[in-house]
Design an enzyme around this catalytic site. Sequence first.
Site, PDB file in Angstrom:
ATOM      1  CG  ASP A   8      -1.767  -0.699   1.537  1.00 48.00           C
ATOM      2  OD1 ASP A   8      -2.612  -1.977   0.501  1.00 48.00           O
ATOM      3  OD2 ASP A   8      -2.498  -1.400   2.058  1.00 48.00           O
ATOM      4  N   GLY A  46      -7.032   4.383  -7.825  1.00 51.18           N
ATOM      5  CA  GLY A  46      -7.199   6.057  -9.100  1.00 51.18           C
ATOM      6  C   GLY A  46      -7.432   5.115 -11.001  1.00 51.18           C
ATOM      7  CG  ASP A  66     -11.299  -1.978  -0.389  1.00 48.50           C
ATOM      8  OD1 ASP A  66     -10.457  -2.651  -0.354  1.00 48.50           O
ATOM      9  OD2 ASP A  66     -11.572  -0.722  -0.903  1.00 48.50           O
ATOM     10  CG  ASN A 120      -8.471  -6.097  -0.141  1.00 43.81           C
ATOM     11  OD1 ASN A 120      -7.403  -6.116  -0.245  1.00 43.81           O
ATOM     12  ND2 ASN A 120      -8.870  -5.163  -1.518  1.00 43.81           N
TER      13      ASN A 120
END
Length: 557
Positions: A250, A337, A409, A474
């Site tokens: 990350d 992004g 997520d 995740n």
Amino acid sequence: MSNLVVHVIDVESGNLQSLINSIEYLGYKVQLIKTAQDPELNKAERLILPGVGNYGHFVDNLFSRGFEQPLKQYIASGKPIMGICVGLQAMFAGSIESPQSSGLNYISDMKLSRFDDSEKPVPEIGWNSCMENENGFFYGLDPFKRYYFVHSYAALLNERIETHLTKDEGWKLAKARYGSEEFIAAMWRDNIFATQFHPEKSGKAGLAVIDNFLKQRHPKLPDYTEDEKELLGNDYSNYGLTRRIIACLDVRSNDQGDLVVTKGDQYDVREKDSNNDVRNLGKPVQLAEKYYLQGADEITFLNITSFRDCPLKDTPMLQVLKNAAKTIFVPLTVGGGIKDIVDTDGTMIPALEVASLYFRSGADKVSIGTDAVFAAEKFYELGGRGDGTSPIETISKAYGAQAVVISVDPKRVYVDSPNDTKNKTFKTELPDSNGRTWCWYQCTIKGGRETRDLGVWELTRACAALGAGEILLNCIDKDGSNSGYDLELIKHAKEAVKIPVIASSGAGLPQHFEEAFTSTGADACLGAGMFHREEYTVNDVKEYLLRHGLKVRMDNE
Ligand code: 1PR
């Protein structure tokens, strides 16, 4: 440094940068050939034809740029050529993938077919091996090493086709097996050599194949002992693929403006002390190189903050990718992004262009988080179809499904009964404090900051239908916990889709990887914090898995 110049055909298809980097790393110079009229083509002594993505897109592009005759002339001259991935496929007459498009037809009217996905995930993504072969191998291909494959279509073999190709047509074949299907992993006849796998993404084993082709040599296989063969040979228990271990970084800019690798707990990346700084675990490229050398099968970079006030082309993440791709020869994924953006000068830049910039910098896949949720919501609004404009659709169409990963997520939500939500629920073995056993996994956007009324089941199925090739799963509840993966979540996603699922969040021990592979069927496992904190190396995890009977790629020495 060798004086040999290696010529590479460039029809702007996918990540050519990694191939260029691998050839330069081996000490050769590279000359790209973008047009069929380029006089450099006549000077070529070694020609490489790389291809990724859609068959029709690639061969049509090749033909419309006038490459057919010059390529055939080059091949007729007897000088060596190497096709890679769709470059191998282009040697065939055609492919079921694009029935209207014709290939170079060097393999007597044979067409490529799609893998059968009723028994295994498709695309095949991961590290497979060439099957042992009594007729011997070529260009140093080694059945005890692993090579990186990523494809949905293949030259499928049966006894009749194989006999025809080898006996009548004089090809030497290296076969691989995916599930119950055998296909051509590599082929060689006279001056034509082609690999379905990506040697430039296959670590040291792949670099050796490129080098052997460039040197036109066929080294003898190492003398493996029977024990080594037993340990390193394929047992086909996972369709033929090794258990894939991914190291994830990350990345964000810290409060001083430096780009750092960070890692949160449940996505909170700030230190708990009074300074509340962004946790700094090291430099992205250095750490990525370290994990590559430890044997990581793939590296994922997630840009977890946007770099504000910075023109897209100067985004620091592009430089991270460029630098990483110079010395890391396994697949690189980048996320964060990937969407339509407005640049600092007000220009609208479509997601496809953002992704293209990353591919040209050395990324093999892009991962889409927030925008995937929006695309799935729209998919259901339109009654279960896309309108062709989402980043998933545009990028998948241009670069192939295998280049599009969906980063999810989610958070677990308990309900009293399945009727309490429109999303698919399941009965958990881990009831909440109120004893509730029904739950679903709620998707979030913007790094977990906002929840949406969409479940993991619904999201993953919509994204697969829109053209995504893989799910990076995740789990906010488990992130940074070191307590093991959320096994129920992984099973839930595996049931939802046929594309590969990467388990992520919660790995703290090598046992956690074994557990996820054996009890959920996860196609790959990703770890972050435990590697950054140096509690275990990637190699420790692999050795543990190997000792416990799970095949892994051990070619990093
Ligand atoms: O929404 O397309 O711009 O993508 C943003 C991307 O950034 C998404 O992939 C999202 O998962 C990621 N992201 C955003 N915020 C955070 C954060 O941590 N604050 N990180 C974040 C996600 C999760 C995993 C982590 C595993 C394993 N990080 O990547 O590496 O949980 O960790 P562990 O092994 O230490 O448990 P978009």
